[in-house]
Enzyme design. Structure first.
Site, PDB file in Angstrom:
ATOM      1  N   LYS A 184       4.296  -5.117  -3.802  1.00 34.89           N
ATOM      2  CA  LYS A 184       2.973  -5.564  -3.334  1.00 34.89           C
ATOM      3  C   LYS A 184       1.864  -4.689  -3.924  1.00 34.89           C
ATOM      4  CE  LYS A 184      -0.091  -7.727  -0.735  1.00 34.89           C
ATOM      5  NZ  LYS A 184      -1.265  -6.868  -0.619  1.00 34.89           N
ATOM      6  N   HIS A 187       1.412  -5.806  -7.435  1.00 40.23           N
ATOM      7  CA  HIS A 187       0.707  -7.096  -7.356  1.00 40.23           C
ATOM      8  C   HIS A 187      -0.793  -6.848  -7.259  1.00 40.23           C
ATOM      9  CE1 HIS A 187      -1.458 -10.029  -4.868  1.00 40.23           C
ATOM     10  NE2 HIS A 187      -0.671 -10.962  -5.374  1.00 40.23           N
ATOM     11  N   ASN A 188      -1.175  -5.935  -6.381  1.00 36.35           N
ATOM     12  CA  ASN A 188      -2.595  -5.657  -6.190  1.00 36.35           C
ATOM     13  C   ASN A 188      -3.206  -4.975  -7.410  1.00 36.35           C
ATOM     14  OD1 ASN A 188      -2.020  -6.645  -3.640  1.00 36.35           O
ATOM     15  ND2 ASN A 188      -3.261  -5.126  -2.590  1.00 36.35           N
ATOM     16  N   GLU A 191      -3.904  -7.617  -9.739  1.00 36.91           N
ATOM     17  CA  GLU A 191      -5.064  -8.324  -9.173  1.00 36.91           C
ATOM     18  C   GLU A 191      -6.363  -7.621  -9.539  1.00 36.91           C
ATOM     19  OE1 GLU A 191      -6.747  -8.525  -4.681  1.00 36.91           O
ATOM     20  OE2 GLU A 191      -4.687  -9.238  -4.914  1.00 36.91           O
TER      21      GLU A 191
END
Length: 478
Positions: A184, A187-188, A191
């Site tokens: 996660k 992922h960020n 992003e």
């Protein structure tokens, strides 16, 4: 009373939406908030879903309402509050009960909590949840880290609430302890890079081509119909076309240019550097947010330094330059994803997680913030070669990089000559250029290190002699 399948603590925006999602999918859920008023308000507003919700006003009542072994989602502010909540819960729990941190936790905290519970009879899951409020309510992408047994206890509920991509659930068990929260975090980080690159393209369109916000929104809308199709491009179009109800101006034009951050991008950069992986696009994005926060300094510097002397942006060939911008953004996105997956591969080796790269790409195809058409191609690439050193050397992405290379060069050089800052786009270009060059310039760095610090070097001819003929230069170090 029938016991709940799962429990949830923390009825803020994300917790409330996740609880409603769980209840809506037919799962009975017990809920608790440290403020009983918040629990009562949540239950009163749950409407028809009340039949699947057990509101509780004490921890003892809450734990008793859940079927053992009890999975309990903790959806509160990351950090110390999670540790405090876990300590408050422990006296009421029994063997095999599972505490699940679903916040944006640092994966190192998750690993510590997992280890601290090893001999207690309890266990822990670190669960990354992506998709924001909308995702939590209607279907997020979910990344699970913990024991396989604990995953099996919650698999049915989490599968039911996850986003679906062509009926495939966007949830997976990724490995032990901190695996879910690490994925996660990366992922960020991706992003962050993606958002920064989009903002840089926006800057070229606004300050270089002098397009209005609605006009830029139209450009993004067109791009969203092609290979750049993604959630972030989709919402960028909507944001750029929205008007401020107070001033009547485009909403984006009345927003102060200072970007916030909560730490996950910074953690991505730190872990990449800890593991010796170049994640330059993510680094540029984090630095970009830091510079954006220094608005007063930037305004003062503009008064002292002025804006640079620049060359004009292309105007007579606008259509082809827009094509270049589209291709440049696509190329830069490839760099960001390639770097993110390279960091995850290194972490997988470091922590013995055996992270399933094709699965990670699959569960990001719907529900999460970086979902895009592009992830289908990444899934395919990693399915064919899950152990590939870097995404950009897979056949499909090598072709994409080569096809978009000229556009990225033209956009970066044009932006630089026009005095427009494009740190993420230019870092992507430099990354490609450095990664694809078999002999770089670090030989000079090694010579310098040996000169001032006697650090040694390897020779291209393999001769077993590791210091240069610098003479008295070595004495300076001694």
């Amino acid at each position: 009373m029938e016991q709940a399948e799962i429990g949830l603590i923390g009825l803020g925006v994300m917790g409330s939406n996740l609880a409603l999602n769980i209840a809506e999918k037919g799962n009975r859920i017990a809920v608790f908030n440290r403020s009983p008023e918040a629990t009562r308000k949540f239950f009163a507003e749950a409407g028809d879903l009340q039949k699947n919700i057990i509101p509780c006003e004490t921890l003892e009542e809450f734990v008793a309402a859940i079927r053992p072994p009890r999975p309990i989602i903790i959806m509160i502010k990351a950090g110390d509050p999670v540790d405090q909540q876990m300590e408050l819960l422990k006296p009421y729990l029994a063997d095999n009960d599972i505490m699940i941190d679903a916040g944006n936790a640092n994966f190192r905290d998750t690993m510590r909590r997992f280890d601290n519970l090893k001999d207690s009879g309890l266990t822990f899951i670190g669960m990354g949840v992506s998709g924001g409020e909308e995702g939590a309510r209607h279907g997020p992408s979910i990344m699970v880290g913990g024991t396989e047994d604990s995953w099996k206890r919650v698999e049915k509920v989490l599968t039911s609430i996850s986003a679906k991509f062509h009926d495939e659930p966007c949830v997976a068990w990724l490995g032990e302890n901190g695996a879910g929260h690490f994925v996660k975090t990366i992922h960020n980080g991706i992003e962050y890079a993606d958002m920064q690159m989009i903002a840089e393209i926006y800057g070229i369109l606004r300050d270089g081509l002098k397009l209005s916000a609605p006009e830029i929104g139209q450009v993004f809308g067109k791009w969203n119909e092609g290979r750049l199709n993604s959630y972030l491009i989709e919402i960028s179009e909507k944001v750029l076309k929205a008007n401020d109800p107070i001033s009547g101006k485009p909403m984006v034009d009345v927003i102060v240019d200072q970007a916030g951050q909560k730490g996950t991008g910074k953690w991505s950069v730190i872990e990449a550097q800890n593991m010796g992986v170049a994640a330059t696009a993510i680094e540029a994005a984090v630095a970009g947010r830091i510079l954006s926060s220094q608005k007063a300094e930037r305004e003062a510097a503009e008064k002292i330094l002025g804006l640079p002397q620049t060359t004009a942006m292309p105007t007579t060939d606008g259509v082809s330059f827009l094509d270049d911008l589209e291709n440049a953004l696509l190329a830069a996105k490839v760099a960001a994803y390639a770097q993110g997956f390279a960091v995850m591969a290194a972490a997988s080796r470091e922590y013995n997680w055996n992270l399933p790269m094709p699965t990670i790409a699959k569960i990001w195809r719907e529900g999460c913030i970086i979902r895009s058409q592009f992830l289908d191609e990444i899934t395919s690439a990693f399915t064919k070669d899950p152990d590939v050193a870097n995404l950009i050397v897979t056949p499909a992405f090598a072709k994409l990089v080569n096809d978009t290379d000229a556009s990225l060069r033209r956009v970066v050089s044009t932006a630089i000559m026009s005095g427009l800052s494009v740190p993420a786009l230019s870092s992507a270009l430099s990354y490609f250029d450095a990664y694809r060059r078999g002999r770089g310039t670090a030989n000079l760095i090694q010579a310098q290190r040996d000169f001032f610090g006697a650090h040694g070097f390897d020779r291209v001819d393999g001769v077993d002699k590791h210091h240069g003929p610098w003479g008295s230069g070595l004495a300076d170090f001694a």
